[in-house]
Design a protein around this motif. Structure first.
Motif, PDB file in Angstrom:
ATOM      1  N   LEU A  18     -22.687  -3.297 -30.395  1.00 39.11           N
ATOM      2  CA  LEU A  18     -22.256  -2.058 -29.784  1.00 39.11           C
ATOM      3  C   LEU A  18     -23.461  -1.200 -29.453  1.00 39.11           C
ATOM      4  O   LEU A  18     -24.540  -1.394 -30.005  1.00 39.11           O
ATOM      5  CB  LEU A  18     -21.296  -1.287 -30.687  1.00 39.11           C
ATOM      6  CG  LEU A  18     -21.855  -0.691 -31.972  1.00 39.11           C
ATOM      7  CD1 LEU A  18     -21.090   0.587 -32.294  1.00 39.11           C
ATOM      8  CD2 LEU A  18     -21.702  -1.661 -33.116  1.00 39.11           C
ATOM      9  N   HIS A  19     -23.256  -0.278 -28.532  1.00 41.53           N
ATOM     10  CA  HIS A  19     -24.272   0.713 -28.235  1.00 41.53           C
ATOM     11  C   HIS A  19     -24.132   1.829 -29.257  1.00 41.53           C
ATOM     12  O   HIS A  19     -23.035   2.075 -29.765  1.00 41.53           O
ATOM     13  CB  HIS A  19     -24.097   1.267 -26.825  1.00 41.53           C
ATOM     14  CG  HIS A  19     -24.335   0.245 -25.764  1.00 41.53           C
ATOM     15  ND1 HIS A  19     -25.585  -0.232 -25.451  1.00 41.53           N
ATOM     16  CD2 HIS A  19     -23.486  -0.408 -24.949  1.00 41.53           C
ATOM     17  CE1 HIS A  19     -25.491  -1.125 -24.491  1.00 41.53           C
ATOM     18  NE2 HIS A  19     -24.225  -1.261 -24.166  1.00 41.53           N
ATOM     19  N   PRO A  20     -25.221   2.515 -29.576  1.00 38.91           N
ATOM     20  CA  PRO A  20     -25.123   3.588 -30.574  1.00 38.91           C
ATOM     21  C   PRO A  20     -24.464   4.841 -30.003  1.00 38.91           C
ATOM     22  O   PRO A  20     -25.079   5.890 -29.843  1.00 38.91           O
ATOM     23  CB  PRO A  20     -26.584   3.834 -30.969  1.00 38.91           C
ATOM     24  CG  PRO A  20     -27.377   3.393 -29.793  1.00 38.91           C
ATOM     25  CD  PRO A  20     -26.599   2.282 -29.145  1.00 38.91           C
ATOM     26  N   LEU A  21     -23.202   4.710 -29.678  1.00 43.10           N
ATOM     27  CA  LEU A  21     -22.408   5.807 -29.126  1.00 43.10           C
ATOM     28  C   LEU A  21     -21.277   6.131 -30.092  1.00 43.10           C
ATOM     29  O   LEU A  21     -20.688   5.232 -30.704  1.00 43.10           O
ATOM     30  CB  LEU A  21     -21.820   5.407 -27.766  1.00 43.10           C
ATOM     31  CG  LEU A  21     -22.831   5.015 -26.684  1.00 43.10           C
ATOM     32  CD1 LEU A  21     -22.115   4.415 -25.487  1.00 43.10           C
ATOM     33  CD2 LEU A  21     -23.653   6.227 -26.272  1.00 43.10           C
ATOM     34  N   VAL A  22     -20.954   7.386 -30.204  1.00 45.81           N
ATOM     35  CA  VAL A  22     -19.939   7.826 -31.160  1.00 45.81           C
ATOM     36  C   VAL A  22     -18.598   7.148 -30.911  1.00 45.81           C
ATOM     37  O   VAL A  22     -17.954   6.663 -31.848  1.00 45.81           O
ATOM     38  CB  VAL A  22     -19.797   9.366 -31.122  1.00 45.81           C
ATOM     39  CG1 VAL A  22     -18.628   9.829 -31.979  1.00 45.81           C
ATOM     40  CG2 VAL A  22     -21.083  10.029 -31.581  1.00 45.81           C
ATOM     41  N   SER A  54     -35.208   5.409 -30.610  1.00 45.21           N
ATOM     42  CA  SER A  54     -35.461   6.081 -31.891  1.00 45.21           C
ATOM     43  C   SER A  54     -35.461   7.602 -31.794  1.00 45.21           C
ATOM     44  O   SER A  54     -35.148   8.281 -32.764  1.00 45.21           O
ATOM     45  CB  SER A  54     -36.768   5.590 -32.497  1.00 45.21           C
ATOM     46  OG  SER A  54     -37.843   5.893 -31.626  1.00 45.21           O
ATOM     47  N   SER A  55     -35.783   8.154 -30.636  1.00 50.10           N
ATOM     48  CA  SER A  55     -35.849   9.610 -30.500  1.00 50.10           C
ATOM     49  C   SER A  55     -34.504  10.240 -30.127  1.00 50.10           C
ATOM     50  O   SER A  55     -34.409  11.456 -30.013  1.00 50.10           O
ATOM     51  CB  SER A  55     -36.894   9.984 -29.444  1.00 50.10           C
ATOM     52  OG  SER A  55     -36.524   9.454 -28.185  1.00 50.10           O
ATOM     53  N   VAL A  56     -33.472   9.411 -29.946  1.00 48.25           N
ATOM     54  CA  VAL A  56     -32.163   9.922 -29.525  1.00 48.25           C
ATOM     55  C   VAL A  56     -31.122   9.602 -30.603  1.00 48.25           C
ATOM     56  O   VAL A  56     -30.972   8.462 -31.006  1.00 48.25           O
ATOM     57  CB  VAL A  56     -31.740   9.274 -28.175  1.00 48.25           C
ATOM     58  CG1 VAL A  56     -30.383   9.781 -27.747  1.00 48.25           C
ATOM     59  CG2 VAL A  56     -32.788   9.540 -27.111  1.00 48.25           C
ATOM     60  N   PRO A  57     -30.402  10.639 -31.078  1.00 49.05           N
ATOM     61  CA  PRO A  57     -29.356  10.368 -32.065  1.00 49.05           C
ATOM     62  C   PRO A  57     -28.163   9.676 -31.418  1.00 49.05           C
ATOM     63  O   PRO A  57     -28.021   9.742 -30.201  1.00 49.05           O
ATOM     64  CB  PRO A  57     -28.977  11.761 -32.577  1.00 49.05           C
ATOM     65  CG  PRO A  57     -29.488  12.731 -31.580  1.00 49.05           C
ATOM     66  CD  PRO A  57     -30.551  12.045 -30.766  1.00 49.05           C
ATOM     67  N   PRO A  58     -27.335   9.009 -32.193  1.00 50.26           N
ATOM     68  CA  PRO A  58     -27.373   8.903 -33.642  1.00 50.26           C
ATOM     69  C   PRO A  58     -28.325   7.805 -34.107  1.00 50.26           C
ATOM     70  O   PRO A  58     -28.544   6.817 -33.414  1.00 50.26           O
ATOM     71  CB  PRO A  58     -25.929   8.547 -34.004  1.00 50.26           C
ATOM     72  CG  PRO A  58     -25.417   7.791 -32.825  1.00 50.26           C
ATOM     73  CD  PRO A  58     -26.109   8.395 -31.629  1.00 50.26           C
ATOM     74  N   ALA A  59     -28.862   7.990 -35.294  1.00 46.74           N
ATOM     75  CA  ALA A  59     -29.738   7.000 -35.919  1.00 46.74           C
ATOM     76  C   ALA A  59     -28.889   5.812 -36.380  1.00 46.74           C
ATOM     77  O   ALA A  59     -27.686   5.957 -36.621  1.00 46.74           O
ATOM     78  CB  ALA A  59     -30.455   7.618 -37.112  1.00 46.74           C
ATOM     79  N   PRO A  60     -29.497   4.633 -36.489  1.00 47.67           N
ATOM     80  CA  PRO A  60     -28.741   3.458 -36.966  1.00 47.67           C
ATOM     81  C   PRO A  60     -28.011   3.697 -38.288  1.00 47.67           C
ATOM     82  O   PRO A  60     -26.877   3.238 -38.466  1.00 47.67           O
ATOM     83  CB  PRO A  60     -29.815   2.382 -37.112  1.00 47.67           C
ATOM     84  CG  PRO A  60     -30.851   2.763 -36.098  1.00 47.67           C
ATOM     85  CD  PRO A  60     -30.866   4.271 -36.109  1.00 47.67           C
ATOM     86  N   GLN A  65     -22.928   4.343 -41.242  1.00 49.41           N
ATOM     87  CA  GLN A  65     -22.055   5.166 -42.076  1.00 49.41           C
ATOM     88  C   GLN A  65     -20.734   5.454 -41.377  1.00 49.41           C
ATOM     89  O   GLN A  65     -19.674   5.371 -41.983  1.00 49.41           O
ATOM     90  CB  GLN A  65     -22.762   6.468 -42.438  1.00 49.41           C
ATOM     91  CG  GLN A  65     -21.989   7.332 -43.399  1.00 49.41           C
ATOM     92  CD  GLN A  65     -22.753   8.597 -43.766  1.00 49.41           C
ATOM     93  OE1 GLN A  65     -23.659   9.021 -43.038  1.00 49.41           O
ATOM     94  NE2 GLN A  65     -22.385   9.187 -44.877  1.00 49.41           N
ATOM     95  N   GLY A  66     -20.798   5.742 -40.080  1.00 59.40           N
ATOM     96  CA  GLY A  66     -19.579   6.023 -39.324  1.00 59.40           C
ATOM     97  C   GLY A  66     -18.661   4.824 -39.195  1.00 59.40           C
ATOM     98  O   GLY A  66     -17.450   4.962 -39.154  1.00 59.40           O
TER      99      GLY A  66
END
Length: 131
Positions: A18-22, A54-60, A65-66
């Motif tokens: 997945l992409h690190p998207l909420v 690395s400079s863009v949230p969310p962090a891995p 955790q989510g």
């Protein structure tokens, strides 16, 4: 989801990319909950984050955790190399074998296989094995 229902009991490791998207993290959390009854007791479910900056949230760690699942690997954004490989119709491992993306893919393959794979030959071995 159907594949997990059918083969999940035989899977040792299920890797969810997945992409690190909420919204993708929330969907993955729900999906993992539906998968659990179909997996063997020794099965592991892990995340592969694709397009990490690395400079863009969310962090891995926040995505893990989510989702309630561990992160097995993170692949960097690398859009220029990816776009070039797609336009050439070739895998990135052939176009830019020493890029950060390909090095992370090698590390992921080594982790999944359980042995350190040589940098120059791991992709060739993988391609030969898939034929």
């Amino acid at each position: 989801p159907e594949l997990v229902r059918t083969l999940g009991i035989h899977a040792r490791h299920v890797l969810r990319a997945l992409h690190p998207l909420v919204d993708q993290a929330q969907a993955t959390r729900d999906l993992a909950g539906r998968w659990q009854p179909h997996l063997g007791r020794d099965s592991k479910v892990s995340l592969l984050l694709d397009g990490v900056e690395s400079s863009v949230p969310p962090a891995p760690e926040e995505v893990a955790q989510g989702c309630g699942l561990p992160v097995l690997g993170c692949l960097p954004m690398e859009w220029a190399h990816r776009l070039e490989a797609k336009n050439l119709g070739l895998p990135m491992q052939e176009v830019h074998p020493h890029s950060p993306y390909c090095r992370q893919m090698q590390q992921l393959a080594s982790t999944l296989v359980g042995v350190e794979l040589p940098a120059e030959t791991w992709w060739k071995r993988l391609r030969v094995a898939s034929w």
